[in-house]
Design a protein around this motif. Structure first.
Motif, short mmCIF file in Angstrom:
data_model
loop_
_atom_site.label_atom_id
_atom_site.label_comp_id
_atom_site.label_asym_id
_atom_site.label_seq_id
_atom_site.Cartn_x
_atom_site.Cartn_y
_atom_site.Cartn_z
N GLY A 1 0.80 -1.22 0.04
CA GLY A 1 0.17 -0.06 0.09
C GLY A 1 0.94 1.28 0.06
O GLY A 1 2.21 1.16 -0.30
N THR A 2 0.24 2.44 0.45
CA THR A 2 0.89 3.56 0.42
C THR A 2 0.59 4.55 1.51
O THR A 2 -0.52 4.39 1.95
CB THR A 2 0.82 4.57 -1.02
N SER A 3 1.52 5.10 2.09
CA SER A 3 1.46 5.91 3.14
C SER A 3 2.42 7.19 3.07
O SER A 3 3.60 6.61 2.58
CB SER A 3 1.28 5.19 4.60
N PRO A 4 2.35 7.99 3.77
CA PRO A 4 3.15 9.41 3.65
C PRO A 4 4.50 8.95 4.55
O PRO A 4 5.42 9.55 4.77
CB PRO A 4 2.55 10.46 4.00
N ILE A 5 4.48 8.00 5.38
CA ILE A 5 5.03 7.70 6.42
C ILE A 5 5.94 6.40 6.45
O ILE A 5 6.99 6.18 6.85
CB ILE A 5 4.65 7.92 8.17
N LEU B 1 2.75 -0.58 16.09
CA LEU B 1 3.29 0.79 16.65
C LEU B 1 4.51 1.07 15.68
O LEU B 1 4.68 2.34 15.29
CB LEU B 1 3.73 0.96 17.90
N TRP B 2 5.43 0.11 15.19
CA TRP B 2 6.31 0.53 14.45
C TRP B 2 5.92 1.34 13.18
O TRP B 2 6.71 2.45 12.50
CB TRP B 2 7.26 -0.68 13.79
N PHE B 3 4.85 1.00 12.61
CA PHE B 3 4.39 1.72 11.43
C PHE B 3 4.19 3.10 11.39
O PHE B 3 4.50 3.98 10.48
CB PHE B 3 2.83 1.25 11.06
#
Length: 100
Positions: free
Chosen positions: A33-37, A72-74
């Protein structure tokens, strides 16, 4: 870390997912997927009434929203804000560098 859920997002969860008082929503990372972080990962949610491993949680309108210790690492130290975008009729996840 903290979780914030907007009033419009609560309404979306109730209307689109059918959530009621007492339900629990788990936010978790998923690959591809995609995320900004996190490159290659996205945030997803599931209805999960077992929150025994919750590291972070918030309760809004009687619904518990949580993240387990293993995810939480995410967030890389970011807080999570869940908003509703009326233009695209979908939830939006916003990440803010947290102080907690």
């Amino acid at each position: 870390m903290k979780i914030e859920i907007s009033e419009k997002a609560i309404h979306w969860f109730k209307e689109e997912v059918g959530l009621e008082t007492g339900n629990k929503v788990r936010f978790f990372s998923q690959i591809y997927g995609t995320s900004p972080i996190q490159e290659g990962y996205a945030l997803a949610f599931t209805i999960n009434n077992d929150s025994k491993d919750a590291a972070v949680h918030t309760v809004k309108d009687g619904i518990t929203f949580f993240i387990e210790e293993s995810d939480l690492w995410f967030f890389k130290g970011h807080d999570l804000s869940v908003e509703y975008n009326e233009q695209i009729d979908e939830l939006e996840y916003r990440y803010h560098k947290g102080n907690s």
